[in-house]
Design a protein around this motif. Structure first.
Motif, mmCIF file in Angstrom:
data_model
loop_
_atom_site.group_PDB
_atom_site.id
_atom_site.type_symbol
_atom_site.label_atom_id
_atom_site.label_comp_id
_atom_site.label_asym_id
_atom_site.label_seq_id
_atom_site.Cartn_x
_atom_site.Cartn_y
_atom_site.Cartn_z
ATOM 1 N N LEU A 22 2.289 -0.064 3.658
ATOM 2 C CA LEU A 22 2.241 -1.353 3.992
ATOM 3 C C LEU A 22 3.106 -2.282 3.191
ATOM 4 N N TRP A 23 3.885 -3.291 3.810
ATOM 5 C CA TRP A 23 4.652 -4.235 3.202
ATOM 6 C C TRP A 23 4.582 -5.471 3.846
ATOM 7 N N ASN A 24 3.909 -6.510 3.146
ATOM 8 C CA ASN A 24 3.501 -7.703 3.781
ATOM 9 C C ASN A 24 4.925 -8.675 3.752
ATOM 10 N N PRO A 25 4.654 -9.930 4.492
ATOM 11 C CA PRO A 25 5.991 -10.738 4.090
ATOM 12 C C PRO A 25 6.199 -11.370 3.150
ATOM 13 N N ALA A 26 4.947 -11.282 2.199
ATOM 14 C CA ALA A 26 5.087 -11.791 0.707
ATOM 15 C C ALA A 26 5.950 -11.049 -0.076
ATOM 16 N N ALA A 27 5.648 -9.521 0.238
ATOM 17 C CA ALA A 27 6.656 -8.640 -0.548
ATOM 18 C C ALA A 27 7.857 -8.615 -0.064
ATOM 19 N N ARG A 28 8.241 -8.855 1.211
ATOM 20 C CA ARG A 28 9.627 -9.009 1.691
ATOM 21 C C ARG A 28 10.449 -10.171 0.597
ATOM 22 N N ARG A 29 9.425 -11.247 0.745
ATOM 23 C CA ARG A 29 9.962 -12.391 0.091
ATOM 24 C C ARG A 29 10.523 -12.219 -1.460
ATOM 25 N N VAL B 75 -3.694 0.050 -3.141
ATOM 26 C CA VAL B 75 -2.956 -1.102 -2.699
ATOM 27 C C VAL B 75 -2.807 -1.915 -3.700
ATOM 28 N N ALA B 76 -1.737 -2.294 -3.984
ATOM 29 C CA ALA B 76 -1.435 -3.400 -5.064
ATOM 30 C C ALA B 76 -1.140 -4.642 -4.855
ATOM 31 N N VAL B 77 -1.907 -5.816 -5.348
ATOM 32 C CA VAL B 77 -1.754 -7.015 -4.885
ATOM 33 C C VAL B 77 -0.809 -7.676 -6.036
ATOM 34 N N ILE B 78 0.333 -8.333 -5.651
ATOM 35 C CA ILE B 78 1.616 -8.628 -6.719
ATOM 36 C C ILE B 78 1.789 -9.857 -6.560
ATOM 37 N N ARG B 79 2.149 -10.499 -7.759
ATOM 38 C CA ARG B 79 2.564 -11.827 -8.180
ATOM 39 C C ARG B 79 3.787 -11.628 -9.088
ATOM 40 N N ILE C 112 0.880 -1.173 0.038
ATOM 41 C CA ILE C 112 0.152 0.007 -0.222
ATOM 42 C C ILE C 112 0.797 1.233 -0.025
ATOM 43 N N SER C 113 0.590 2.196 -0.906
ATOM 44 C CA SER C 113 1.199 3.415 -0.954
ATOM 45 C C SER C 113 0.381 4.702 -0.687
ATOM 46 N N GLU D 47 11.162 -2.596 7.623
ATOM 47 C CA GLU D 47 11.905 -1.425 7.936
ATOM 48 C C GLU D 47 12.549 -0.760 6.856
ATOM 49 N N GLU D 48 12.899 -1.463 5.641
ATOM 50 C CA GLU D 48 13.682 -0.835 4.730
ATOM 51 C C GLU D 48 12.605 -0.350 3.609
ATOM 52 N N ALA D 49 11.468 -0.823 3.611
ATOM 53 C CA ALA D 49 10.351 -0.270 2.483
ATOM 54 C C ALA D 49 9.691 0.794 3.071
ATOM 55 N N LEU D 50 9.129 0.590 4.330
ATOM 56 C CA LEU D 50 7.779 1.632 4.909
ATOM 57 C C LEU D 50 8.358 2.924 4.824
ATOM 58 N N GLY D 51 7.543 3.806 4.234
ATOM 59 C CA GLY D 51 7.969 5.229 4.291
ATOM 60 C C GLY D 51 8.773 5.580 3.082
ATOM 61 N N ARG D 52 9.502 4.498 2.102
ATOM 62 C CA ARG D 52 10.117 4.744 1.060
ATOM 63 C C ARG D 52 9.164 5.054 -0.248
ATOM 64 N N SER D 53 9.714 5.671 -1.325
ATOM 65 C CA SER D 53 9.099 5.826 -2.423
ATOM 66 C C SER D 53 8.995 4.253 -3.027
ATOM 67 N N LEU D 54 7.957 3.998 -3.923
ATOM 68 C CA LEU D 54 7.913 3.063 -4.625
ATOM 69 C C LEU D 54 8.940 2.777 -5.670
#
Length: 150
Positions: free
Chosen positions: A29-36, A114-118, A20-21, A43-50
């Motif tokens: 918002l950056w869920n565990p699947a985004a991390r994988r 919200v982006a749901v990404i595969r 979510i941006s 911590e690295e993604a939240l607050g950062r630009s897409l």
């Protein structure tokens, strides 16, 4: 009996990346699947630009579309799947497919996307290899037909 759905648990458990941006394109918002998928921790993604995951050559087009969606409140990618390249933390390119949903303020302004990404990198590579093989077979067939007609 209706069970109460724990949305936080759902976001954490789902196999697709959920990102979510906000209106300015900062990740909220950056869920565990985004991390994988992308290699960046929350911590690295939240607050950062897409831009964190957008290839440099795609950024202008992305931000033009993002701003248009924010301004109009309309996106065609709520139903249609968008397939684009993305960048992993280690620098390698991914082929991703995603849909988006718009989150609104009480005043009906777009507040977030919200982006749901595969990750479709392996499917994309298989398709490319198949297309190459078909092209090679067509070239062989054309050469055979030319040789036979000579």
């Amino acid at each position: 009996m209706t069970a109460t759905i724990d949305l936080e648990q759902l976001v954490q458990a789902v196999g697709d990346a959920i990102v979510i941006s906000d209106a300015k394109g900062a990740i909220t918002l950056w869920n565990p699947a985004a991390r994988r998928m992308f290699g960046f921790s929350s911590e690295e993604a939240l607050g950062r630009s897409l831009d964190l995951i957008i290839p440099e050559r795609q950024r202008q087009r992305h931000w033009d579309g993002y701003q248009k969606t924010m301004d109009t409140g309309i996106t065609r990618y709520g139903n249609d799947v968008l397939r684009v390249p993305a960048v992993h933390k280690d620098g390698h390119t991914l082929s991703i497919a995603f849909t988006v949903a718009l989150l609104h303020t009480p005043e009906h302004k777009v507040a977030a996307i919200v982006a749901v990404i595969r990750d479709e990198s392996s499917r994309f590579a298989e398709d490319r290899a198949l297309r190459k093989h078909v092209t090679e077979l067509e070239a062989k067939l054309a050469a055979t037909q030319t040789a036979e007609s000579s």
